[in-house]
Structure formats: structure tokens, C-alpha cells
Design a protein around this motif. Structure first.
Motif, PDB file in Angstrom:
ATOM      1  N   PHE A  13      25.887  49.759  -6.684  1.00 36.17           N
ATOM      2  CA  PHE A  13      26.428  49.059  -7.845  1.00 36.17           C
ATOM      3  C   PHE A  13      25.497  48.994  -9.052  1.00 36.17           C
ATOM      4  CE2 PHE A  13      28.227  46.952  -4.010  1.00 36.17           C
ATOM      5  CZ  PHE A  13      29.503  47.480  -4.120  1.00 36.17           C
ATOM      6  N   PHE A  14      24.300  49.546  -8.957  1.00 36.79           N
ATOM      7  CA  PHE A  14      23.305  49.430 -10.027  1.00 36.79           C
ATOM      8  C   PHE A  14      22.891  50.815 -10.529  1.00 36.79           C
ATOM      9  CE2 PHE A  14      19.123  48.755 -11.855  1.00 36.79           C
ATOM     10  CZ  PHE A  14      19.149  47.475 -12.381  1.00 36.79           C
ATOM     11  N   LYS A  28      24.931  53.720 -18.661  1.00 40.40           N
ATOM     12  CA  LYS A  28      23.788  53.105 -19.346  1.00 40.40           C
ATOM     13  C   LYS A  28      24.170  51.854 -20.120  1.00 40.40           C
ATOM     14  CE  LYS A  28      21.021  57.254 -19.991  1.00 40.40           C
ATOM     15  NZ  LYS A  28      20.405  58.150 -20.975  1.00 40.40           N
ATOM     16  N   GLN A  29      25.368  51.825 -20.687  1.00 40.49           N
ATOM     17  CA  GLN A  29      25.784  50.734 -21.549  1.00 40.49           C
ATOM     18  C   GLN A  29      26.075  49.427 -20.798  1.00 40.49           C
ATOM     19  OE1 GLN A  29      27.233  53.724 -21.289  1.00 40.49           O
ATOM     20  NE2 GLN A  29      26.667  54.744 -23.201  1.00 40.49           N
ATOM     21  N   LEU A  30      26.167  49.445 -19.496  1.00 40.33           N
ATOM     22  CA  LEU A  30      26.549  48.251 -18.730  1.00 40.33           C
ATOM     23  C   LEU A  30      25.360  47.337 -18.409  1.00 40.33           C
ATOM     24  CD1 LEU A  30      29.294  49.576 -16.282  1.00 40.33           C
ATOM     25  CD2 LEU A  30      29.556  48.433 -18.484  1.00 40.33           C
ATOM     26  N   HIS A  31      24.623  46.980 -19.442  1.00 34.14           N
ATOM     27  CA  HIS A  31      23.462  46.103 -19.245  1.00 34.14           C
ATOM     28  C   HIS A  31      23.878  44.738 -18.705  1.00 34.14           C
ATOM     29  CE1 HIS A  31      20.969  49.060 -21.136  1.00 34.14           C
ATOM     30  NE2 HIS A  31      21.696  49.031 -22.243  1.00 34.14           N
ATOM     31  N   GLY A  32      25.001  44.229 -19.197  1.00 37.10           N
ATOM     32  CA  GLY A  32      25.485  42.923 -18.736  1.00 37.10           C
ATOM     33  C   GLY A  32      25.792  42.919 -17.248  1.00 37.10           C
ATOM     34  N   TRP A  33      26.398  43.980 -16.755  1.00 37.65           N
ATOM     35  CA  TRP A  33      26.704  44.095 -15.323  1.00 37.65           C
ATOM     36  C   TRP A  33      25.425  44.102 -14.492  1.00 37.65           C
ATOM     37  CZ3 TRP A  33      29.695  43.371 -11.424  1.00 37.65           C
ATOM     38  CH2 TRP A  33      29.432  44.006 -10.212  1.00 37.65           C
ATOM     39  N   ARG A  34      24.444  44.912 -14.931  1.00 34.48           N
ATOM     40  CA  ARG A  34      23.188  44.981 -14.165  1.00 34.48           C
ATOM     41  C   ARG A  34      22.446  43.647 -14.217  1.00 34.48           C
ATOM     42  NH1 ARG A  34      23.846  50.067 -16.253  1.00 34.48           N
ATOM     43  NH2 ARG A  34      22.593  49.615 -18.101  1.00 34.48           N
ATOM     44  N   SER A  35      22.501  42.965 -15.347  1.00 29.40           N
ATOM     45  CA  SER A  35      21.888  41.627 -15.440  1.00 29.40           C
ATOM     46  C   SER A  35      22.569  40.663 -14.479  1.00 29.40           C
ATOM     47  CB  SER A  35      21.980  41.096 -16.875  1.00 29.40           C
ATOM     48  OG  SER A  35      21.141  41.834 -17.731  1.00 29.40           O
ATOM     49  N   PHE A  36      23.899  40.727 -14.414  1.00 28.24           N
ATOM     50  CA  PHE A  36      24.659  39.884 -13.482  1.00 28.24           C
ATOM     51  C   PHE A  36      24.223  40.161 -12.041  1.00 28.24           C
ATOM     52  CE2 PHE A  36      28.234  39.950 -10.481  1.00 28.24           C
ATOM     53  CZ  PHE A  36      28.501  38.587 -10.394  1.00 28.24           C
ATOM     54  N   LEU A  37      24.119  41.438 -11.690  1.00 27.15           N
ATOM     55  CA  LEU A  37      23.730  41.804 -10.329  1.00 27.15           C
ATOM     56  C   LEU A  37      22.316  41.314 -10.004  1.00 27.15           C
ATOM     57  CD1 LEU A  37      24.935  43.299  -7.897  1.00 27.15           C
ATOM     58  CD2 LEU A  37      23.877  45.395  -8.762  1.00 27.15           C
ATOM     59  N   LEU A  38      21.402  41.445 -10.960  1.00 27.28           N
ATOM     60  CA  LEU A  38      20.040  40.948 -10.743  1.00 27.28           C
ATOM     61  C   LEU A  38      20.037  39.431 -10.541  1.00 27.28           C
ATOM     62  CD1 LEU A  38      18.070  43.116 -13.326  1.00 27.28           C
ATOM     63  CD2 LEU A  38      17.899  43.223 -10.829  1.00 27.28           C
ATOM     64  N   ARG A  39      20.833  38.722 -11.352  1.00 30.86           N
ATOM     65  CA  ARG A  39      20.935  37.258 -11.180  1.00 30.86           C
ATOM     66  C   ARG A  39      21.493  36.911  -9.801  1.00 30.86           C
ATOM     67  NH1 ARG A  39      23.274  37.588 -16.518  1.00 30.86           N
ATOM     68  NH2 ARG A  39      21.688  37.005 -18.050  1.00 30.86           N
ATOM     69  N   LEU A  40      22.479  37.691  -9.368  1.00 34.37           N
ATOM     70  CA  LEU A  40      23.088  37.471  -8.058  1.00 34.37           C
ATOM     71  C   LEU A  40      22.038  37.543  -6.944  1.00 34.37           C
ATOM     72  CD1 LEU A  40      25.961  37.052  -6.874  1.00 34.37           C
ATOM     73  CD2 LEU A  40      26.056  39.524  -6.566  1.00 34.37           C
ATOM     74  N   PHE A  41      21.005  38.376  -7.154  1.00 36.28           N
ATOM     75  CA  PHE A  41      19.923  38.525  -6.176  1.00 36.28           C
ATOM     76  C   PHE A  41      18.686  37.701  -6.532  1.00 36.28           C
ATOM     77  CE2 PHE A  41      22.576  41.899  -4.688  1.00 36.28           C
ATOM     78  CZ  PHE A  41      22.283  41.989  -3.340  1.00 36.28           C
ATOM     79  N   GLY A  42      18.860  36.692  -7.390  1.00 38.30           N
ATOM     80  CA  GLY A  42      17.799  35.712  -7.613  1.00 38.30           C
ATOM     81  C   GLY A  42      16.901  35.930  -8.803  1.00 38.30           C
ATOM     82  N   ALA A  43      17.101  36.994  -9.595  1.00 33.18           N
ATOM     83  CA  ALA A  43      16.280  37.209 -10.782  1.00 33.18           C
ATOM     84  C   ALA A  43      16.652  36.190 -11.856  1.00 33.18           C
ATOM     85  CB  ALA A  43      16.473  38.625 -11.313  1.00 33.18           C
ATOM     86  N   LYS A  44      15.676  35.831 -12.672  1.00 37.73           N
ATOM     87  CA  LYS A  44      15.940  35.005 -13.854  1.00 37.73           C
ATOM     88  C   LYS A  44      16.031  35.979 -15.027  1.00 37.73           C
ATOM     89  CE  LYS A  44      13.591  31.002 -12.012  1.00 37.73           C
ATOM     90  NZ  LYS A  44      12.415  30.149 -12.061  1.00 37.73           N
ATOM     91  N   GLY A  91      17.305  36.572 -19.021  1.00 36.14           N
ATOM     92  CA  GLY A  91      17.694  35.960 -20.287  1.00 36.14           C
ATOM     93  C   GLY A  91      18.855  36.685 -20.945  1.00 36.14           C
ATOM     94  N   ARG A  92      19.133  36.309 -22.190  1.00 36.79           N
ATOM     95  CA  ARG A  92      20.232  36.889 -22.952  1.00 36.79           C
ATOM     96  C   ARG A  92      19.819  38.227 -23.568  1.00 36.79           C
ATOM     97  NH1 ARG A  92      20.851  33.386 -27.358  1.00 36.79           N
ATOM     98  NH2 ARG A  92      18.879  32.477 -26.789  1.00 36.79           N
ATOM     99  N   GLY A  93      20.774  39.148 -23.631  1.00 42.26           N
ATOM    100  CA  GLY A  93      20.549  40.412 -24.315  1.00 42.26           C
ATOM    101  C   GLY A  93      19.540  41.326 -23.665  1.00 42.26           C
ATOM    102  N   VAL A  94      19.312  41.170 -22.381  1.00 46.33           N
ATOM    103  CA  VAL A  94      18.340  42.000 -21.644  1.00 46.33           C
ATOM    104  C   VAL A  94      18.942  43.380 -21.389  1.00 46.33           C
ATOM    105  CG1 VAL A  94      17.157  42.239 -19.416  1.00 46.33           C
ATOM    106  CG2 VAL A  94      17.146  40.044 -20.618  1.00 46.33           C
ATOM    107  N   HIS A  95      18.136  44.405 -21.564  1.00 47.50           N
ATOM    108  CA  HIS A  95      18.554  45.785 -21.293  1.00 47.50           C
ATOM    109  C   HIS A  95      17.731  46.338 -20.139  1.00 47.50           C
ATOM    110  CE1 HIS A  95      20.316  46.620 -25.551  1.00 47.50           C
ATOM    111  NE2 HIS A  95      20.964  45.678 -24.887  1.00 47.50           N
ATOM    112  N   VAL A  96      18.340  46.362 -18.965  1.00 48.54           N
ATOM    113  CA  VAL A  96      17.730  47.003 -17.806  1.00 48.54           C
ATOM    114  C   VAL A  96      18.570  48.244 -17.530  1.00 48.54           C
ATOM    115  CG1 VAL A  96      17.131  46.819 -15.364  1.00 48.54           C
ATOM    116  CG2 VAL A  96      16.898  44.820 -16.850  1.00 48.54           C
ATOM    117  N   TYR A  97      17.941  49.400 -17.560  1.00 49.72           N
ATOM    118  CA  TYR A  97      18.666  50.657 -17.402  1.00 49.72           C
ATOM    119  C   TYR A  97      18.894  50.972 -15.923  1.00 49.72           C
ATOM    120  CZ  TYR A  97      18.697  51.363 -22.348  1.00 49.72           C
ATOM    121  OH  TYR A  97      18.963  51.221 -23.690  1.00 49.72           O
ATOM    122  N   PRO A  98      19.861  51.842 -15.616  1.00 55.56           N
ATOM    123  CA  PRO A  98      20.289  52.027 -14.224  1.00 55.56           C
ATOM    124  C   PRO A  98      19.271  52.678 -13.295  1.00 55.56           C
ATOM    125  CG  PRO A  98      21.507  53.504 -15.686  1.00 55.56           C
ATOM    126  CD  PRO A  98      20.720  52.580 -16.556  1.00 55.56           C
TER     127      PRO A  98
END
Length: 192
Positions: free
Chosen positions: A30-31, A36-52, A54-61
Motif C-alpha cells: 500500500f505504500f 508519487k502524488q499520493l502524499h496524503g495517503w502515505r502520511s495516513f498509512l505512516l500515522r496508522l503505524f504510529g508515526a507522528k 505533520g501537515r503537508g508532508v511529502h514522503v515519496y513511495p
């Protein structure tokens, strides 16, 4: 740590290893292959696994993350494809900081003076507005100061000062980075 003798067994508990296995499966399904444009989805997935995160974070796949629960990503930071966040210990990436392609932030090492070779973890902190350039390696326990630039392929073995351009093997401060120029370009305005 779970075990101080890494010759006879793993450094982490079965719970930790199981949770990392679940993360690896989720990340590969899922990651890693998301657009590439789905930064919000990847941020959601990271939060789901306990990451903190912030807003507007860009983590690439194609970022490799060892343990998301040890990550803190502040507002508008960017983590490029090919980055390795070896988060056996805590990794904090500051606001509007950038970690470029192929950089490796490693929070774990071993005590080579002990026959059991126990794992040692130390946190890494990358300050607000800092830039870790392509293929740099950051050792456990290092703090990169606010606004600091780490040159490509540098090996960072100790703390680097704020608002400096640093480079080399080992990495060392080279010249100042002018904070006032960045303010004039509006890079230091508060995130709304």
C-alpha cells in the motif's frame, strides 16, 4: 533492547519483529507502489503505524522505513525516493526540512567493545529548514542544526551547526548560509 547478546539472538522482541513484518507487508502493498502524488495517503498509512506526521508532508513511495512508530515528520518536510530511514531509534525531521534521494539516516549501531555486540540506538534530529543532500549518510545520535545544508555524499559523524553549509567525509562546516536571504524569499514564514 530485548537481548544484549546479538550473537545468540535478536536485539528486538517477538512483538517488535512481528509488528515490523506487518509494516513491511503493508508498505510493500500500500505504500511502495502508490503514485508519487499520493502524499496524503502515505502520511495516513505512516500515522496508522504510529508515526507522528505533520501537515503537508511529502514522503515519496520509494522511501524505506524500518519502523514508522519511531518517526516524527514536522510540517511540510520532504523525504525523497531512495531515502533510507533506519529508525531503530527515533528520527525527527524538522519543519520544511528536505532529505534528498539516497540519503541514509541510521539510528542503530553495535557496541564493538562488548563480546555480545549489543545494539545501541541513538536518535537523529534534522532541524527546521535543513537539507540533507543526495546520498549523505547520517550516523546515530547526530543533530543537524536548523537551516544546515549537508552536502551530497557527506558522512555526518557528529552534530552540525545551524545555518551552515557542511560537507565531506567526515562532514565539517564549510561556510555560512545566510538566514536573512531566506527570510527575504519568504521561506521562513509560519506554516498556515
Amino acid at each position: 533492547m530485548y537481548n544484549k547478546d546479538t550473537v545468540s539472538g535478536p536485539s528486538f522482541s517477538i512483538y517488535n519483529r512481528l509488528f515490523r513484518l506487518i509494516w513491511q507487508i503493508a508498505a510493500s502493498l500500500f505504500f511502495a507502489y502508490t503514485p508519487k502524488q499520493l502524499h496524503g495517503w502515505r502520511s495516513f498509512l505512516l500515522r496508522l503505524f504510529g508515526a507522528k506526521v505533520g501537515r503537508g508532508v511529502h514522503v515519496y513511495p520509494k522511501v524505506k522505513i524500518w519502523a514508522p512508530w519511531n518517526l516524527q515528520l514536522e510540517d511540510q518536510c520532504g523525504i525523497a525516493n531512495g531515502v533510507i530511514l533506519y529508525s531503530q531509534g527515533k528520527i525527527i525531521i524538522g519543519r520544511r526540512a528536505v532529505v534528498s534521494q539516497g540519503a541514509h539516516l541510521c539510528t542503530g549501531t553495535h557496541d564493538y567493545t562488548d563480546p555480545g555486540f549489543p545494539l545501541i540506538t541513538k536518535p537523529i534530529r534534522v532541524g527546521d529548514f535543513a537539507w540533507v543532500a543526495a546520498e549523505a549518510f547520517v550516523h546515530p545520535g547526530v543533530t543537524i542544526g536548523e537551516g544546515c545544508v549537508i552536502g551530497a555524499r557527506s558522512v555526518v559523524t557528529k552534530d552540525m551547526p545551524p545555518w551552515m553549509v557542511c560537507s565531506g567525509h567526515p562532514c565539517r562546516p564549510i561556510k555560512g548560509r545566510v538566514e536573512e536571504e531566506l527570510k527575504q524569499k519568504r521561506f521562513l514564514e509560519p506554516v498556515s
